[in-house]
Design an enzyme around this catalytic site. Structure first.
Site, mmCIF file in Angstrom:
data_model
loop_
_atom_site.group_PDB
_atom_site.id
_atom_site.type_symbol
_atom_site.label_atom_id
_atom_site.label_comp_id
_atom_site.label_asym_id
_atom_site.label_seq_id
_atom_site.Cartn_x
_atom_site.Cartn_y
_atom_site.Cartn_z
ATOM 1 N N CYS B 62 -4.085 6.601 4.580
ATOM 2 C CA CYS B 62 -2.980 7.480 4.201
ATOM 3 C C CYS B 62 -2.543 7.224 2.764
ATOM 4 C CB CYS B 62 -1.802 7.283 5.151
ATOM 5 S SG CYS B 62 -0.968 5.692 4.953
ATOM 6 N N ALA B 65 -1.345 3.859 1.931
ATOM 7 C CA ALA B 65 -2.445 2.902 1.756
ATOM 8 C C ALA B 65 -3.023 3.011 0.347
ATOM 9 C CB ALA B 65 -3.538 3.151 2.788
ATOM 10 N N ARG B 96 -7.194 -6.701 1.528
ATOM 11 C CA ARG B 96 -8.135 -6.177 0.546
ATOM 12 C C ARG B 96 -8.754 -7.216 -0.371
ATOM 13 N NH1 ARG B 96 -7.933 -2.500 -3.306
ATOM 14 N NH2 ARG B 96 -9.727 -1.156 -3.031
ATOM 15 N N HIS B 195 -3.182 7.448 -4.524
ATOM 16 C CA HIS B 195 -3.578 6.927 -5.836
ATOM 17 C C HIS B 195 -2.913 7.744 -6.936
ATOM 18 C CE1 HIS B 195 -7.576 6.076 -3.588
ATOM 19 N NE2 HIS B 195 -6.773 5.045 -3.452
#
Ligand code: SF4
Lengths: 74, 493
Positions: B62, B65, B96, B195
């Site tokens: 999503c 994220a 990550r 992003h």
């Protein structure tokens, strides 16, 4: 009236980028492209045409300008 | 198995699509394609960045994220509040592997989870007061933090909290940058919009902080590394090469990065973009506003590294160009040895990839350096411009799949029978149980770095270790081994 980010690539050609559509194209021709006048119809390599209100100087590339879509080319 | 022809690949796609109901079949057909290198533009063959079909198993994330997990999270000296219920942040915490230097909990906070832990009353009465209080607490408990970002989870947008107002007030109170990010999970079709939103937040709240301040001494060789998240130390393995060729890396975005580095980025001479998908927006913005050119580069495998180093050097003077040649020559013996050792063990092996937004095309060169061939690739959240950049990298008649569903991926693998699959944790165990060697290409399977010459040696070793592992001979079910067949034959005789 999409916002278009315009820049010159290494070969000096105009590159056309529309963020919303991930459209990244080289411009084949620009109707007015002289130091005194810039704008008019811009033809992209995928065949689509856009129109920029002509201005009385070369824009300082890279720059974001508003364009009108003339036809999809498809 | 021999490579599929164009017709066979097309037939395979049709066969896989067959089970879908008509509507879904029509939609999914647009996302599957046979690569045709003669095309200049991907939109002729594939559709991307569209909403996933309901009912299929997609592998996407999503917007939260994309912002918290990818772009903002690795900025180590800031505290990133997962604003909303506790789960979004907690289940993704430290997953990550963005490596960093610092003392966690004192001056760096990368692997910690900060959340406003929304309860029912916060949803009903709003969470702004709680957010304001949290930030004051943070300031008291972690005085060495350099700023706060507010990463919105779904409820924030739904209940209409005014986090911008809270951020402005907190900024005055604590005297450090406070950045509200409107990255609620429901925005967009995948993490990709996250992003973009995160990039816009950097543009609006960080980038201008040092405009007009010339106190930072610059050099003609200043660059910023953008879109390297330092997974397993990737950015470090890249940075050393750039520094060895004579460049000065002023900022790392965002792996092992700091907010001070980001604020200084508008002073650099060139922006180097590794992950185009997640950070091209900010690079384009800096190009327009600060006239900083940017280029994409690829540090996977010696061929692409040399290509990229030369491409970067070409934008500087002779000292840097000589520096690039020096670096390539310096490491040549090292990477030649890696290839001499592993190529004979990996030659001709076929790989299928399915990763996020960059690696499906970037790692192809590294596999080819080892004599391997990528026969299928696809992006979770790539856009048209990513597929444009992929067509030329992939062989003709190879498979390309966008936002592939769990079912499609399994069927493709069954037919193509690759020797190795590179994808994520959710795919790993399915394919391993099918007896196919698998590497996680998001987290490097807890290994890495894979960038740079140092990374290539590790990459080659890992691929060999996975592919040629004797365990694959053991995964056959007992009644299909040679032994049991013999026994069965003997019994029936
Ligand atoms: S979609 Fe919403 S609730 Fe789910 S993880 Fe993302 S932000 Fe959290």
């Amino acid at each position: 009236m999409p916002s278009v980010m315009l820049k010159k690539n290494a070969e000096g050609k105009l590159v056309f980028y529309v963020p919303k559509k991930d459209l990244e194209e080289v411009a084949e021709s620009v109707e007015f492209d002289s130091p005194e006048k810039w704008g008019g119809e811009v033809l992209l390599s995928d065949g689509s045409k856009y129109y920029f209100e002509p201005i009385n100087a070369q824009p300082d590339f890279p720059v974001t300008l508003r364009a009108k879509r003339l036809d999809s080319g498809e | 198995m021999a490579a599929l022809t164009r017709e066979e690949t097309e037939a395979l796609i049709q066969e896989v699509l067959e089970v879908y109901p008509e509507q879904a079949r029509k939609d999914r057909a647009k996302h599957l394609a046979v690569n045709d290198q003669s095309l200049e533009k991907s939109n002729k063959c594939i559709t991307s960045n569209r909403k996933s079909q309901p009912g299929v198993m997609t592998i996407r994330g999503c917007a939260y994220a994309g912002s918290k997990g990818v772009v903002w999270g690795p900025i180590k000296d800031m505290i990133h509040i997962s604003h909303g219920p506790v789960g979004c942040g907690q289940y993704s915490r430290a997953g990550r592997r963005n490596y960093y230097v610092g003392t966690t909990g004192v001056n760096t906070f990368g692997t910690m989870n900060f959340t406003s832990d929304f309860q029912e009353k916060d949803i009903v009465f709003g969470g702004d007061k709680k957010l304001a209080k949290i930030m004051l607490e943070i300031e008291e408990l972690f005085p060495l933090h350099k700023g706060i970002s507010i990463q919105s989870e779904c409820p924030i947008g739904l209940i209409g909290d005014d986090i911008e107002a809270v951020a402005k007030k907190a900024n005055k109170e604590i005297g450090k940058p406070v950045v509200p990010v409107r990255c609620e999970g429901f925005r967009g079709v995948s993490q990709s919009l996250g992003h973009h939103i995160a990039n816009d937040a950097i543009r609006d709240w960080v980038l201008e902080n040092r405009d007009g301040d010339e106190s930072f001494p610059t050099t003609p060789y200043d660059v910023a590394v953008i879109g390297d998240y330092n997974i397993g130390g990737d950015a470090w393995a890249s940075r050393t090469l750039l520094e060895e060729m004579g460049l000065r890396v002023v900022a790392q975005w965002s792996g092992d990065g700091t907010i001070a580095e980001m604020e200084k980025t508008p002073k650099v001479k060139l922006n180097l973009i590794h992950c185009y998908r997640s950070m091209n927006y900010i690079a384009r913005h800096m190009e327009e506003k600060y006239k900083i050119p940017w280029i994409e580069y690829n540090f996977f495998g010696p061929t692409k590294i040399a290509e990229s180093l030369r491409k970067i050097a070409a934008l500087f003077d002779e000292t840097i160009q000589a520096g690039a040649e020096r670096v390539i020559a310096k490491y040549q013996a090292e990477y030649d040895a890696v290839i001499a050792k592993y190529k004979p063990r990996l030659q001709g092996k076929r790989v299928m990839l399915y990763v996020g937004g960059l690696r499906p095309r970037h790692v192809i060169g590294a596999y080819e350096d080892l004599g391997m061939e990528v026969v299928g690739t696809g992006y979770e959240f790539g856009h048209n411009d990513d597929y444009d950049r992929t067509i030329k990298e992939m062989g003709n008649a190879t498979l390309i799949y966008d936002d592939v569903t769990g079912y499609e991926f399994e069927e493709f693998v069954k037919k193509v029978q690759p020797d190795l699959i590179g994808s994520g944790i959710k795919e790993k165990y399915i394919f391993q149980k099918m007896g196919i060697p698998f590497r996680q290409m998001h987290s490097w399977d807890y290994s890495g770095p894979y960038h740079g010459y140092d990374g290539f040696a590790i990459f080659a070793r890992d691929m060999d270790m996975t592919l040629n592992n004797p365990c694959w001979k053991q995964v056959k079910v007992p009644w299909k081994t040679d032994e049991s067949t013999k026994v069965a034959v003997a019994a029936s005789a």
